[in-house]
Design a protein around this motif. Structure first.
Motif, mmCIF file in Angstrom:
data_model
loop_
_atom_site.group_PDB
_atom_site.id
_atom_site.type_symbol
_atom_site.label_atom_id
_atom_site.label_comp_id
_atom_site.label_asym_id
_atom_site.label_seq_id
_atom_site.Cartn_x
_atom_site.Cartn_y
_atom_site.Cartn_z
ATOM 1 N N ARG A 1 34.172 6.691 42.477
ATOM 2 C CA ARG A 1 34.176 5.511 43.347
ATOM 3 C C ARG A 1 34.141 5.884 44.820
ATOM 4 O O ARG A 1 33.651 5.118 45.644
ATOM 5 C CB ARG A 1 35.423 4.664 43.077
ATOM 6 C CG ARG A 1 35.475 4.081 41.682
ATOM 7 C CD ARG A 1 36.506 2.991 41.608
ATOM 8 N NE ARG A 1 37.851 3.472 41.911
ATOM 9 C CZ ARG A 1 38.894 2.670 42.103
ATOM 10 N NH1 ARG A 1 38.746 1.369 42.048
ATOM 11 N NH2 ARG A 1 40.089 3.185 42.355
ATOM 12 N N SER B 1 45.948 5.520 52.490
ATOM 13 C CA SER B 1 45.033 5.141 51.421
ATOM 14 C C SER B 1 44.909 6.276 50.417
ATOM 15 O O SER B 1 44.595 7.410 50.786
ATOM 16 C CB SER B 1 43.652 4.802 51.994
ATOM 17 O OG SER B 1 42.726 4.545 50.963
ATOM 18 N N GLY C 1 40.948 5.355 48.338
ATOM 19 C CA GLY C 1 40.260 4.175 48.844
ATOM 20 C C GLY C 1 39.446 4.520 50.067
ATOM 21 O O GLY C 1 39.952 5.111 51.028
ATOM 22 N N ASP D 1 39.513 9.652 39.748
ATOM 23 C CA ASP D 1 40.065 8.447 40.353
ATOM 24 C C ASP D 1 41.413 8.115 39.731
ATOM 25 O O ASP D 1 41.517 7.356 38.773
ATOM 26 C CB ASP D 1 39.090 7.278 40.160
ATOM 27 C CG ASP D 1 37.811 7.469 40.948
ATOM 28 O OD1 ASP D 1 37.897 7.645 42.177
ATOM 29 O OD2 ASP D 1 36.726 7.459 40.337
ATOM 30 N N ASN E 1 46.334 2.035 46.818
ATOM 31 C CA ASN E 1 45.421 2.939 46.134
ATOM 32 C C ASN E 1 44.135 2.208 45.775
ATOM 33 O O ASN E 1 44.122 0.995 45.546
ATOM 34 C CB ASN E 1 46.056 3.538 44.885
ATOM 35 C CG ASN E 1 46.316 2.522 43.787
ATOM 36 O OD1 ASN E 1 47.038 1.556 43.994
ATOM 37 N ND2 ASN E 1 45.753 2.759 42.620
ATOM 38 N N GLY E 2 43.031 2.949 45.755
ATOM 39 C CA GLY E 2 41.736 2.372 45.449
ATOM 40 C C GLY E 2 41.363 1.283 46.441
ATOM 41 O O GLY E 2 41.488 1.464 47.665
ATOM 42 N N VAL E 3 40.937 0.137 45.930
ATOM 43 C CA VAL E 3 40.572 -0.983 46.806
ATOM 44 C C VAL E 3 41.769 -1.428 47.635
ATOM 45 O O VAL E 3 41.617 -1.844 48.787
ATOM 46 C CB VAL E 3 40.018 -2.148 45.962
ATOM 47 C CG1 VAL E 3 39.684 -3.343 46.847
ATOM 48 C CG2 VAL E 3 38.780 -1.719 45.187
ATOM 49 N N GLY E 4 42.976 -1.308 47.080
ATOM 50 C CA GLY E 4 44.174 -1.634 47.840
ATOM 51 C C GLY E 4 44.366 -0.720 49.037
ATOM 52 O O GLY E 4 44.855 -1.135 50.088
ATOM 53 N N HIS F 1 48.082 -2.873 45.539
ATOM 54 C CA HIS F 1 47.594 -2.283 44.295
ATOM 55 C C HIS F 1 46.068 -2.197 44.276
ATOM 56 O O HIS F 1 45.368 -2.839 45.053
ATOM 57 C CB HIS F 1 48.075 -3.104 43.104
ATOM 58 C CG HIS F 1 47.576 -4.529 43.117
ATOM 59 N ND1 HIS F 1 46.280 -4.884 42.787
ATOM 60 C CD2 HIS F 1 48.206 -5.697 43.430
ATOM 61 C CE1 HIS F 1 46.131 -6.188 42.873
ATOM 62 N NE2 HIS F 1 47.272 -6.720 43.276
ATOM 63 N N ASP F 2 45.551 -1.432 43.339
ATOM 64 C CA ASP F 2 44.108 -1.324 43.128
ATOM 65 C C ASP F 2 43.633 -2.536 42.330
ATOM 66 O O ASP F 2 44.436 -3.293 41.774
ATOM 67 C CB ASP F 2 43.797 -0.033 42.362
ATOM 68 C CG ASP F 2 42.326 0.376 42.419
ATOM 69 O OD1 ASP F 2 41.531 -0.343 43.044
ATOM 70 O OD2 ASP F 2 41.984 1.423 41.833
ATOM 71 N N ASP F 3 42.328 -2.742 42.265
ATOM 72 C CA ASP F 3 41.788 -3.788 41.411
ATOM 73 C C ASP F 3 42.248 -3.552 39.976
ATOM 74 O O ASP F 3 42.180 -2.424 39.461
ATOM 75 C CB ASP F 3 40.257 -3.793 41.467
ATOM 76 C CG ASP F 3 39.719 -4.500 42.703
ATOM 77 O OD1 ASP F 3 40.531 -5.064 43.466
ATOM 78 O OD2 ASP F 3 38.488 -4.491 42.903
#
Length: 266
Positions: free
Chosen positions: A202, A169, A172, A231, A146-149, A70-72
């Motif tokens: 981001r 990704s 990310g 995002d 997704n994102g940071v994940g 997961h994302d943050d």
């Protein structure tokens, strides 16, 4: 275009061993399972893990496994929203939760040496659980997020490029710092899928362009899709992930198609 709102309680899973940042051992493949990273400390840890069972699960068929990060601000339970939009039949799914960001803030991931090792330990627990619970094809294990994940999924796959069948990704950036290309020769053979959000704050287009230069210099390749959004995660992204994954699983090239729109997610 269907958009998903914040991708909230995970299932507790007790891990009996923990690796430290100084340990350099990698994930080790077993015939029908994946081993836990070796013990390097006496403290017990608790990992939150969710699993997704494909519709009409067939115990005699070796399924591809999709690991979702997961994302943050997200959590392991995001898997239950994401997997039905990727495919309800094609994959077994498993997800892990990052470190707690505090009450009502969900979980997040650290890209520090210690954070990466902690994520690898959680990943090893999730793979062990999934391979014990389901029949998994050992050569068809994919990391995605997704994102940071998504950044972390790419990083973990690059640290063990011969163990995983690919990394995906969504929104990310490619990982930086902590030597993500330390295993470059093997990393060149790792299939990568990158979904880029055109209006992302981001992960701006300028950074993607720099990454393309890096891929060229390093002799790497990646499937890159760009989407007219900010995002966020859309159903088209997840549909395109399914198409790309099935191309890797079946060896057949699929024609691009629009994502089906389900009433529950419209």
């Amino acid at each position: 275009m269907n958009r998903l709102t914040s991708l909230l309680s995970p299932v507790p899973f007790t891990s009996k061993r923990k690796q430290t940042a100084n340990s350099q051992q990698k994930l080790v493949a077993l015939p029908r399972a994946i081993s836990r990273l070796p013990q390097a400390g006496a403290a017990n840890t608790q990992t939150e893990i969710q699993t997704f069972t494909p519709l009409h699960y067939e115990p005699n068929y070796s399924y591809p496994l999709l690991v979702w990060l997961h994302d943050d601000g997200g959590e392991a339970r995001d898997l239950q929203r994401v997997m039905p939009l990727i495919s309800v039949r094609n994959y077994v799914g498993v997800s892990i939760a990052g470190e707690s960001l505090g009450a009502r803030r969900g979980s997040g991931w650290s890209q520090s040496a210690e954070g990466i090792v902690a994520a690898e330990n959680k990943l090893a627990d999730a793979l062990e659980l999934a391979t014990n619970k389901f029949r998994i094809h050992a050569d068809r294990i994919f990391l995605a997020g997704n994102g940071v994940g998504g950044t972390l999924a790419t990083r973990l796959a690059l640290r063990n490029p011969e163990r995983f069948a690919g990394a995906l990704s969504i929104g990310g950036a490619f990982p930086s710092g902590q030597s993500p290309l330390s295993m470059l020769a093997a990393a060149r053979r790792l299939p990568l899928f990158i979904a880029h959000c055109r209006d992302s704050e981001r992960y701006p287009i300028e950074r993607l362009c720099e990454e393309l230069k890096l891929f060229h210099t390093a002799g790497m390749s990646a499937a890159i899709r760009q989407y007219p959004c900010g995002d966020e995660v859309t159903t088209q992204m997840l549909h395109d992930m399914d198409v790309w994954l099935m191309e890797r699983v079946t060896g057949c090239v699929c024609e691009p198609t629009p994502a089906p729109i389900g009433e529950d997610w419209n």
